[in-house]
Design an enzyme around this catalytic site. Structure first.
Site: not given
Ligand code: TEU
Length: 584
Positions: A99, A206, A275, A347-348
């Protein structure tokens, strides 16, 4: 067009290292734990593993705040453990993708600490701005504008050392890097090459579509030349959303092409997925068109909004037609060139079986998990399986705020309940139970033991996040030996993608787009067609008109998948049995 890339029929498995397997008994997952479970992944049949960040980090955002890109955080192990994991994965024919978080670093990264000195060579590596005209720096309202950080509060943090504010799209411990600065880009490409030279096969990038902000030729943010950085409308929490001005900026394609040239050119067998917040299906085609030499694929987000109204905390029941519309437009945009990534979990996101399925009974939970899996895996593109999804793991079932760990969940609770007062405590606890990111971060369920086999019962510390109470009925040990389990169903879906080109390379056509209960589509290649029809409602449904026309009268019973049996046997068997006549 270029020949099929090596990953054209690959399946990717996302590991959240913190929650996958704890080998040293400290309550956190680690690299040795992952290595110990590679044979499980071989049995499942996945081709690539994507590890969420394992670099040195203060863990403010569970590793998405990196303070040293060239070392492993001690909580996960050592560089030697990483070398061992890479070697053991490669021996098993599994590629390893890391990542890459380079839209921002941790505020504890050396680059940022040096950047706090205006005279250092790092002074321009981040987005530093003075206090708003007429305000005393560091006092309320002196922030450069009203942009809000994704995890609550202002997107600007005052640093008394430098006497200015720095931009952080996420938490205040995640300052945004200034990609306009070629020294920043060079430093990123160097660290990427360092990992590829070490044997890593590629990166999940990311929020990579945020790296190009909409600055003018002098590097000023929108509106800054007129004295105040442009705002977007202030939302219910009292801040404006910076993303419309910070995503898919004017130099994104240039940066991605430069990265491709500086890092991946000349290397074989690499893999990149970005992403893609704010990226439309058409932009996805441009960025993933192999002739543009940018990224192999992108995660889009439209389908993740199919049940959201306004903020993620205002979750609605799924409108199947919204999901179909988003998925169909992603598919049609890349039908001739470019590529689609396919995911319902990560994971989000909350667990899709809880979010879009019916978990009111084990039977319906299992049928829901299979229905969602079949639906997704029969699309054209690269499927991503998030750890535990292959078991039918569900949301955490937390009822108290102190059970949560995710800063987004905790900060958003306090901001929405205590500060902005836009949700009651009860309403927000309900929102968290449905969409908190911790829902997908509970420890992987290996068996029915006390900590689900995630960590040893005699370990010094219990898992960092509570194990889901349903570990007794949802776990690897139980499901690996049950041919009717969700796990066994995923295995068949993966082998189907490996075996049959209709699945991996066939065209896509959505059927009955306006039907709110049945999700049906056809895949076709060289005159052979595969119909997938999934009843996404908890009650009986009949095949809608177009689908019916394709297959003749046939009812769908309960939460059933008409073509599920395709996944239990190869399509060729189905054709032999005449169920799927080769339509000429
Ligand atoms: O996620 C970006 C993102 O779009 C998510 O954080 C989303 O905005 C948020 O979860 C809304 O629920 C990436 C990673 O996947 C995330 O785990 C990180 O927290 C974020 O970037 C910052 O690095």
């Amino acid at each position: 067009a270029t020949p099929n890339p090596w990953w054209a029929n690959a399946v990717v498995y996302q590991i959240y290292p913190r929650s996958f397997k704890d080998a040293n008994g400290d309550g956190f997952g680690d690299l040795k734990g992952i290595t110990s479970k590679l044979d499980y992944l071989v049995d499942l049949g996945v081709d690539i593993i994507w590890l969420s960040p394992i670099y040195v980090s203060p863990q403010d955002d569970n590793g998405y705040d990196i303070s040293d890109y060239r070392d492993i955080d001690p909580m996960f192990g050592t560089l030697g453990d990483m070398d061992e994991l890479i070697e053991q994965a490669h021996i098993r024919g599994i590629k390893v993708v890391m990542d890459l978080v380079v839209n921002h670093t941790s505020d504890e990264h050396r680059w940022f600490q040096e950047s706090r000195d205006k005279d250092s060579k790092y002074a321009d590596w981040y987005w530093w701005r003075p206090a708003r005209e007429g305000f005393v720096a560091g006092t309320p309202g002196a922030e450069p504008n009203r942009w809000g950080g994704t995890f609550g509060g202002s997107a600007w943090q005052y640093d008394a050392g430098r006497g200015e504010y720095y931009l952080h799209t996420f938490s205040k411990k995640q300052p945004d890097l200034n990609w306009e600065n070629p020294d920043v880009r060079r430093a990123v490409y160097d660290l990427m090459n360092w990992w590829l030279d070490r044997g890593v096969d590629g990166f999940r990038m990311d929020v990579i579509t945020l790296i190009s902000k909409r600055v003018d030729k002098n590097g000023r943010l929108p509106g800054e030349a007129q004295g105040l950085i442009e705002d977007t409308p202030v939302g219910e929490e009292g801040y404006s959303n910076p993303w419309p001005l910070c995503q898919d900026g004017p130099r994104l394609d240039e940066y991605l092409r430069e990265m491709r040239r500086e890092v991946f050119e000349g290397r074989k067998g690499t893999f990149t997925v970005g992403e893609g917040q704010g990226i439309s299906p058409i932009r996805n085609r441009e960025i993933t068109d192999p002739d543009n030499r940018e990224l192999d694929m992108i995660f889009l987000f439209d389908h993740m909004g199919a049940d959201q109204a306004g903020t993620k905390w205002n979750i609605q029941p799924l409108r199947l037609t919204k999901l179909k519309r988003a998925m169909a437009s992603q598919q049609s945009a890349v039908k001739d060139r470019g590529w689609a990534s396919l995911y319902f979990n990560n994971h989000d996101q909350p667990r899709s079986v809880s979010r879009w399925g019916d978990t009111s009974s084990p039977r319906l939970r299992i049928k829901s998990a299979k229905a969602l899996a079949l639906l997704m895996h029969m699309h054209r593109g690269t499927p991503y399986i998030y750890q535990g999804e292959e078991l039918g793991m569900t949301n955490a079932g937390f009822t108290r705020l102190d059970q949560y760990r995710d800063l987004e969940s905790i900060n958003s609770y306090h901001q929405r309940v205590d500060e902005a007062r836009v949700q009651s405590a009860q309403s927000m606890m309900d929102s968290l139970s449905k969409v908190s990111r911790d829902n997908s971060r509970t420890p992987m369920q290996w068996d029915a033991s006390e900590y689900a086999g995630f960590t040893s019962p005699e370990s010094q510390r219990s898992p960092w996040l509570e194990v889901n109470a349903n570990k007794g009925e949802i776990n690897v040990e139980l499901e690996m030996c049950d041919p009717e389990s969700v796990y066994s169903f995923y295995k068949r879906l993966i082998s189907l993608r490996h075996e049959d080109e209709v699945v991996s390379a066939g065209g896509f056509e959505m059927m009955d787009p306006l039907d709110e209960r049945v999700y049906a589509f056809v895949r076709e290649l060289d005159g052979r067609r595969l119909l997938t029809a999934v009843n996404m409602s908890s009650t009986n449904a009949v095949l809608p008109e177009q689908t019916c026309g394709l297959l003749g009268e046939r009812g769908l019973v309960g939460r059933n998948v008409l073509i599920a049996n395709v996944a239990t046997e190869s399509i060729s068997n189905q054709v032999e049995q005449g169920i799927l006549e080769p339509w000429t």
